[in-house]
Design a protein around this motif. Sequence first.
Motif, PDB file in Angstrom:
ATOM      1  N   ASP A 231       9.983  16.725 -36.224  1.00  0.00           N
ATOM      2  CA  ASP A 231       8.652  16.191 -36.516  1.00  0.00           C
ATOM      3  C   ASP A 231       8.028  15.565 -35.276  1.00  0.00           C
ATOM      4  O   ASP A 231       6.814  15.696 -35.049  1.00  0.00           O
ATOM      5  CB  ASP A 231       8.733  15.139 -37.636  1.00  0.00           C
ATOM      6  CG  ASP A 231       9.048  15.766 -38.987  1.00  0.00           C
ATOM      7  OD1 ASP A 231       8.933  17.007 -39.093  1.00  0.00           O
ATOM      8  OD2 ASP A 231       9.417  15.024 -39.924  1.00  0.00           O
ATOM      9  N   ASP A 232       8.842  14.912 -34.481  1.00  0.00           N
ATOM     10  CA  ASP A 232       8.334  14.285 -33.262  1.00  0.00           C
ATOM     11  C   ASP A 232       7.905  15.335 -32.239  1.00  0.00           C
ATOM     12  O   ASP A 232       6.947  15.118 -31.488  1.00  0.00           O
ATOM     13  CB  ASP A 232       9.393  13.372 -32.652  1.00  0.00           C
ATOM     14  CG  ASP A 232       9.685  12.162 -33.528  1.00  0.00           C
ATOM     15  OD1 ASP A 232       8.805  11.782 -34.319  1.00  0.00           O
ATOM     16  OD2 ASP A 232      10.806  11.616 -33.431  1.00  0.00           O
ATOM     17  N   ILE A 233       8.627  16.458 -32.210  1.00  0.00           N
ATOM     18  CA  ILE A 233       8.291  17.535 -31.270  1.00  0.00           C
ATOM     19  C   ILE A 233       6.911  18.098 -31.584  1.00  0.00           C
ATOM     20  O   ILE A 233       6.064  18.249 -30.696  1.00  0.00           O
ATOM     21  CB  ILE A 233       9.350  18.651 -31.319  1.00  0.00           C
ATOM     22  CG1 ILE A 233      10.694  18.142 -30.805  1.00  0.00           C
ATOM     23  CG2 ILE A 233       8.895  19.861 -30.501  1.00  0.00           C
ATOM     24  CD1 ILE A 233      11.842  19.108 -31.038  1.00  0.00           C
ATOM     25  N   SER A 234       6.663  18.418 -32.851  1.00  0.00           N
ATOM     26  CA  SER A 234       5.366  18.983 -33.245  1.00  0.00           C
ATOM     27  C   SER A 234       4.226  18.039 -32.908  1.00  0.00           C
ATOM     28  O   SER A 234       3.183  18.456 -32.393  1.00  0.00           O
ATOM     29  CB  SER A 234       5.369  19.293 -34.751  1.00  0.00           C
ATOM     30  OG  SER A 234       6.356  20.245 -35.069  1.00  0.00           O
ATOM     31  N   ALA A 235       4.414  16.746 -33.192  1.00  0.00           N
ATOM     32  CA  ALA A 235       3.361  15.767 -32.907  1.00  0.00           C
ATOM     33  C   ALA A 235       3.115  15.647 -31.412  1.00  0.00           C
ATOM     34  O   ALA A 235       1.969  15.503 -30.968  1.00  0.00           O
ATOM     35  CB  ALA A 235       3.754  14.419 -33.500  1.00  0.00           C
ATOM     36  N   LEU A 236       4.182  15.741 -30.627  1.00  0.00           N
ATOM     37  CA  LEU A 236       4.071  15.551 -29.180  1.00  0.00           C
ATOM     38  C   LEU A 236       3.343  16.708 -28.512  1.00  0.00           C
ATOM     39  O   LEU A 236       2.404  16.502 -27.739  1.00  0.00           O
ATOM     40  CB  LEU A 236       5.463  15.386 -28.570  1.00  0.00           C
ATOM     41  CG  LEU A 236       5.517  15.062 -27.080  1.00  0.00           C
ATOM     42  CD1 LEU A 236       4.962  13.678 -26.811  1.00  0.00           C
ATOM     43  CD2 LEU A 236       6.948  15.162 -26.568  1.00  0.00           C
ATOM     44  N   ILE A 237       3.762  17.938 -28.788  1.00  0.00           N
ATOM     45  CA  ILE A 237       3.184  19.081 -28.084  1.00  0.00           C
ATOM     46  C   ILE A 237       1.779  19.418 -28.562  1.00  0.00           C
ATOM     47  O   ILE A 237       1.060  20.174 -27.897  1.00  0.00           O
ATOM     48  CB  ILE A 237       4.093  20.327 -28.169  1.00  0.00           C
ATOM     49  CG1 ILE A 237       4.220  20.812 -29.617  1.00  0.00           C
ATOM     50  CG2 ILE A 237       5.445  20.054 -27.559  1.00  0.00           C
ATOM     51  CD1 ILE A 237       5.032  22.080 -29.748  1.00  0.00           C
ATOM     52  N   SER A 238       1.379  18.885 -29.713  1.00  0.00           N
ATOM     53  CA  SER A 238       0.014  19.123 -30.193  1.00  0.00           C
ATOM     54  C   SER A 238      -0.975  18.117 -29.609  1.00  0.00           C
ATOM     55  O   SER A 238      -2.176  18.198 -29.873  1.00  0.00           O
ATOM     56  CB  SER A 238      -0.034  19.068 -31.725  1.00  0.00           C
ATOM     57  OG  SER A 238       0.374  17.805 -32.212  1.00  0.00           O
ATOM     58  N   ARG A 239      -0.466  17.168 -28.796  1.00  0.00           N
ATOM     59  CA  ARG A 239      -1.332  16.193 -28.136  1.00  0.00           C
ATOM     60  C   ARG A 239      -1.986  16.804 -26.907  1.00  0.00           C
ATOM     61  O   ARG A 239      -1.383  17.595 -26.192  1.00  0.00           O
ATOM     62  CB  ARG A 239      -0.538  14.962 -27.692  1.00  0.00           C
ATOM     63  CG  ARG A 239      -0.230  13.970 -28.791  1.00  0.00           C
ATOM     64  CD  ARG A 239       0.764  12.927 -28.324  1.00  0.00           C
ATOM     65  NE  ARG A 239       0.511  12.435 -26.971  1.00  0.00           N
ATOM     66  CZ  ARG A 239       1.381  11.719 -26.285  1.00  0.00           C
ATOM     67  NH1 ARG A 239       2.578  11.423 -26.798  1.00  0.00           N
ATOM     68  NH2 ARG A 239       1.083  11.290 -25.073  1.00  0.00           N
TER      69      ARG A 239
END
Length: 255
Positions: A148-156
């Motif tokens: 979940d943290d990966i998806s939020a990070l790379i979509s920034r």
Amino acid sequence: MTTLSAAADVLRCYSDERRDLTVTQVSRLLEMPKSNASRLLRAMSACGLLEPVGATKRYRPGVAVHEAGRQYRLTSPFAIKLDEAAQAVGDKLGDAVEMICVVERDGPLVLCVAERAATGPLLRPAGTRRTAAAAAPGHALLARLRDDDISALISRAAAGFAPIAGSGIEEVSRHVALARRRGFASLPDARGRVEIAVALGDPQARKEAALTVVTRDNAAAAAVIDIARSLHEACGALASSLRDPVFRSFEPDAA
């Protein structure tokens, strides 16, 4: 956005490709009015964070920034140990690789903080920034995070880089999951070179980095695995001494 965070965003705009910046470039990269960008650059120059390039209207990092970076590399135990590991791996692999570097993550981006050719000393460049989603060290470092943290990070969004969205997130997630299972990440380029990365961290210092190598052209699959094994062994010894709880075992056959 505070003045301090805006100044930090300006510093993140510098790279090997952008060694100096104009007001127009900063305005475009950070999506801020030119008047605001101009005031910010002048203020950063006045306090030594930036300096003007001769009589031009360009700015480059100032003495304060370079000195802070030098002190960080000289006094950070984690950075010193990584530099030593990079030198040792470079000496062991020799001409099998073109380059070895220490890569750190800065939000959704990764940057090289130290590098050396097949032979020679470890150098500290300005730092080439790339999106973590498109680089082997980025995949290795992202593999240490929760999905979940990966998806939020790379979509920034990041200055000068578009965010990852839709099917792009799924593709990155597949690469990251494979890196997590194998204990290393690898990505080929058009020349047949392969970028190989192993990530580790220091839980006490709360720092992470990826030791990364780039193979010679047209590297054979067996050679890539041998290089990855040597890289993982060096990182594993360091990770063990640091008691890194997230370090992954070497499983080259994992699919």
